[in-house]
Enzyme design. Structure first.
Site, PDB file in Angstrom:
ATOM      1  N   CYS A   2       0.860  -1.181   0.000  1.00 37.09           N
ATOM      2  CA  CYS A   2       0.000   0.000   0.000  1.00 37.09           C
ATOM      3  C   CYS A   2       0.895   1.230   0.000  1.00 37.09           C
ATOM      4  O   CYS A   2       2.113   1.120   0.080  1.00 37.09           O
ATOM      5  CB  CYS A   2      -0.874   0.019   1.235  1.00 37.09           C
ATOM      6  SG  CYS A   2      -1.655  -1.535   1.606  1.00 37.09           S
ATOM      7  N   LYS A 487       8.427 -16.148 -21.022  1.00 37.28           N
ATOM      8  CA  LYS A 487       8.960 -14.827 -20.648  1.00 37.28           C
ATOM      9  C   LYS A 487       9.743 -14.245 -21.824  1.00 37.28           C
ATOM     10  O   LYS A 487       9.606 -13.080 -22.155  1.00 37.28           O
ATOM     11  CB  LYS A 487       9.892 -14.908 -19.431  1.00 37.28           C
ATOM     12  CG  LYS A 487       9.244 -15.099 -18.102  1.00 37.28           C
ATOM     13  CD  LYS A 487       8.507 -13.898 -17.569  1.00 37.28           C
ATOM     14  CE  LYS A 487       7.074 -13.876 -17.957  1.00 37.28           C
ATOM     15  NZ  LYS A 487       6.083 -14.548 -17.243  1.00 37.28           N
ATOM     16  N   LYS A 605      -2.333  -6.606 -19.074  1.00 38.50           N
ATOM     17  CA  LYS A 605      -2.065  -7.196 -17.752  1.00 38.50           C
ATOM     18  C   LYS A 605      -3.221  -8.068 -17.283  1.00 38.50           C
ATOM     19  O   LYS A 605      -3.028  -9.102 -16.678  1.00 38.50           O
ATOM     20  CB  LYS A 605      -1.808  -6.061 -16.748  1.00 38.50           C
ATOM     21  CG  LYS A 605      -1.402  -6.528 -15.378  1.00 38.50           C
ATOM     22  CD  LYS A 605       0.039  -7.012 -15.359  1.00 38.50           C
ATOM     23  CE  LYS A 605       0.440  -7.663 -14.072  1.00 38.50           C
ATOM     24  NZ  LYS A 605       1.554  -8.613 -14.250  1.00 38.50           N
TER      25      LYS A 605
HETATM   26  C1  F6R Z   1       2.560 -13.798 -18.678  1.00 41.56           C
HETATM   27  C2  F6R Z   1       1.313 -13.502 -18.019  1.00 41.56           C
HETATM   28  C3  F6R Z   1       0.086 -14.132 -18.544  1.00 41.56           C
HETATM   29  C4  F6R Z   1      -0.916 -14.402 -17.422  1.00 41.56           C
HETATM   30  C5  F6R Z   1      -2.255 -14.867 -18.009  1.00 41.56           C
HETATM   31  C6  F6R Z   1      -3.228 -15.208 -16.921  1.00 41.56           C
HETATM   32  O1  F6R Z   1       3.631 -13.129 -18.129  1.00 41.56           O
HETATM   33  O2  F6R Z   1       1.267 -12.746 -17.073  1.00 41.56           O
HETATM   34  O3  F6R Z   1       0.360 -15.303 -19.240  1.00 41.56           O
HETATM   35  O4  F6R Z   1      -0.395 -15.363 -16.572  1.00 41.56           O
HETATM   36  O5  F6R Z   1      -2.789 -13.863 -18.813  1.00 41.56           O
HETATM   37  O6  F6R Z   1      -3.453 -14.129 -16.097  1.00 41.56           O
HETATM   38  P1  F6R Z   1      -3.932 -14.293 -14.629  1.00 41.56           P
HETATM   39  O7  F6R Z   1      -2.855 -14.940 -13.852  1.00 41.56           O
HETATM   40  O8  F6R Z   1      -4.217 -12.893 -14.165  1.00 41.56           O
HETATM   41  O9  F6R Z   1      -5.169 -15.138 -14.671  1.00 41.56           O
END
Ligand code: F6R
Length: 610
Positions: A2, A487, A605
């Site tokens: 935070c 990555k 993201k």
């Molecule tokens: C790769 C990455 C994505 C996420 C995927 C699922 O670096 O971040 O492959 O892992 O889009 O996202 P979450 O984990 O938010 O369900």
């Protein structure tokens, strides 16, 4: 995690506090608030959601004084809401806090038994009540009352408090969460991060763990929690605002890679009972009876979270002796999958919002399965749709390519495997203790691995123009190879493939020649000899080998052209450290190529579309 900002001086505090919070906005938050002493009383204004909501609330209720605290919250205990937003008040005191109070349940019960009524679900409010109680019981000052409260609290904290009785000062304390003091001309500030203070001063000093301080307009007085005076002169910080946001690192991704030991510590905090060799986790909602009735575990996830699930599958099968499967959420939702009441479905998602994973959760619930979420964002859609949750405490991850969320997902999955194993009777207390002890050693093993960044950078310099790269691994090393390849392709746009090393001769071996760099993940484990044979097969075809090995592996050193070392560590926890050289390799290659590391093209993201 935070954001904290505090001010004492001659000016109106509220605009300075709001400016400080705006400078921390890049980190992400779910609610915010201010507490200002107006000369007579402490007034608190809070709002869920964005800072504009707080700014509008402040227009309705302007805060007049010149001593105050501000906070942006990233929820860890208690869902995001106005009621759970900081500052938290108790009696004459208002408090803001970053971190996690480990023994909050025990303290909460104790306070409740003595008649205290809680206004929020947070662990922070406990600290406000402890300070208030100390004042009621005769502590002469806020500083002394804070010290007495700290004597009761276990965990990580950056704390700042004000008291109605002492309008001209702030009291702050630190343990395992950063806290910075800004020393201005006739004014003093504090903040969780440097950017929060840059609007007022560049003269800063950093509190160390186990220290507290009293801030007045005239300056700062520091003591250890035990009461020993500390002398420390401020330093001048010349970072630009943008550099400061990244903690001096070139990119958020690099900062987040280096934050991993801390993120793992926070994810383990308060969850390990070494005496019993067991995991303390109330939120999971899986008692022994429920754990014993499970006949199958299905892990659903996408992308990096899917790779974490692949590691989780090994751990769950090994420790809880229950069949475990992994499913790509985007596939399972369209397959008319069969779920039933004896299934435990574990949805792994850093954002907690991924559309495919959420749809898989809904399908699993419709089939009658019990669903558990592993997520980093408290109160996000996937945990809300699940019956239980286990949060990773990685803090906000800003780089699009996931790093610290991945390693904390691994930690959460291993905690889950131990939890299941202990309840199902397949893991005794002694083995449980051994594994948990190994987990506690992870942060240091990760620091050891991060310290070898120069060798990784050298490999990146040699290979940053390679159009392709192959990643191989076996057993627990296989998902790590997949993650290394992901990555690299995400942020450097090079073509990279991850393969199970045993599959190499079934196809990919045709790719190997003197132009093909092959990363082989081969720490000392039960599969080591076999992976070594794969390395030899690559070398026999002139492939260029970058081996990720356990320190002192003379055999691999003879054969591979480049060696990236991991510390000697137990086999079970190796994946958490083994991914680090691959994250750094991808990062350095992308940086040398000059791509947009934190926001790679075409990626988002949070993926809330199919
Ligand atoms: C790769 C990455 C994505 C996420 C995927 C699922 O670096 O971040 O492959 O892992 O889009 O996202 P979450 O984990 O938010 O369900």
């Amino acid at each position: 995690m935070c954001g904290i900002v505090g001010y004492v001086g001659p000016k109106k505090a509220a605009p300075i506090l709001l400016d400080g919070l705006r400078r921390l906005e890049y980190r992400g938050y779910d609610s915010a608030g201010l507490a200002v002493h107006d000369g007579r009383e402490i007034e608190v204004v809070r709002a869920a959601g964005k800072l504009e909501n707080l700014a509008s609330a402040l227009e309705q209720r302007p805060l007049g004084g010149s001593t105050g605290l501000g906070h942006t919250r990233w929820a860890t205990h208690g869902r995001p809401s106005e009621q759970n937003a900081h500052p938290h008040a108790a009696g004459d005191v208002a408090v803001v806090h970053n971190g996690i109070i480990e023994n909050y349940l025990e303290l909460k019960h104790e306070l409740q038994a003595s008649g205290v009524r809680f206004a929020s679900d947070t662990d922070t409010e406990i600290v406000a009540h402890l300070i208030h109680r100390a004042l009621e019981q005769g502590a002469p000052t806020l500083f002394v009352a804070m010290r007495q409260a700290l004597g009761r609290v276990r965990g990580a904290y950056a704390l700042a408090a004000i008291s109605r009785r002492e309008p001209d000062r702030l009291v702050i304390a630190k343990n395992a969460s950063p806290l910075v003091v800004g020393v201005g001309e006739g004014e003093t500030l504090c903040g969780s991060d440097i950017p929060a203070l840059l609007g007022s001063t560049r003269n800063m000093l950093f509190l160390e763990d186990g220290e507290m301080a009293e801030l007045t307009a005239g300056g700062v007085r520091i003591e250890t929690v035990e009461g020993k005076p500390v002398e420390r002169a401020p330093k001048r910080i010349d970072w630009s605002a943008v550099q400061a946001e990244k903690g001096g690192y070139k990119h958020f991704m690099l900062k987040e890679i280096f934050e991993q030991p801390r993120a793992v510590e926070d994810t383990l905090r308060g969850r390990i009972n070494l005496d019993e060799g067991d995991v303390v986790e109330a939120e999971l909602g899986l008692d022994a009876q429920a754990a014993r009735t499970i006949e199958r575990v299905v892990l659903v996830a996408c992308g990096t979270s899917h790779h974490a699930s692949l590691v989780g599958r090994y751990w769950i099968e090994q420790l809880a002796r229950v069949p475990a499967h992994t499913e790509l959420a985007s596939e399972v939702r369209y397959r008319e999958p069969v779920f039933g009441p004896k299934d435990l479905v574990v949805a792994v998602s850093q954002s907690g919002e991924t559309a495919d994973t959420l749809a898989a959760v809904k399908a699993a619930r419709e089939g009658g399965a019990r669903v558990l979420a592993i997520a980093n964002v408290l109160g996000s859609a996937i945990p809300r749709a699940s019956q239980g949750s286990l949060y990773t405490h990685a803090g906000p991850e800003i780089g699009v390519a996931s790093t610290k969320c991945f390693t904390t997902q691994l930690v959460a999955l291993l905690l889950l495997a131990v939890h299941l194993g202990r309840r199902r009777g397949t893991l005794d207390a002694e083995r449980g203790r051994e594994i948990l002890q190994a987990m506690l050693e992870l942060p240091n093993e990760m620091r050891w691995t991060l310290a070898r960044k120069a060798e990784i950078h050298q490999v990146a310099r040699h290979w940053h123009n390679a159009p392709h790269m192959l990643f191989l691994g076996r057993g627990l090393g296989y998902p790590i190879a997949l993650e290394g390849a992901l990555k690299l392709k995400e942020i450097s746009y090079a073509h990279a493939e991850g393969y199970a090393a045993g599959e190499m001769k079934h196809g990919p071996i045709a790719l190997i020649d003197e132009n093909m760099p092959v990363v082989v993940v081969m720490p000392r484990d039960r599969q080591y000899e076999k992976t070594l044979s794969n390395l030899q097969e690559v070398r026999a075809r002139d492939g260029q080998v970058i081996a990720v090995v356990t320190e002192g592996d003379a055999e691999a050193k003879k054969l591979a052209q480049w060696v990236l070392e991991l510390p000697k560590m137990p086999e079970l926890t190796q994946p958490v450290a083994a991914v680090i050289p691959l994250q750094l390799l991808a990062y350095y290659i992308a940086d040398l190529k000059g791509t947009d590391v934190d926001q790679p093209r075409n990626l988002a993201k949070t993926v809330t579309v199919e």
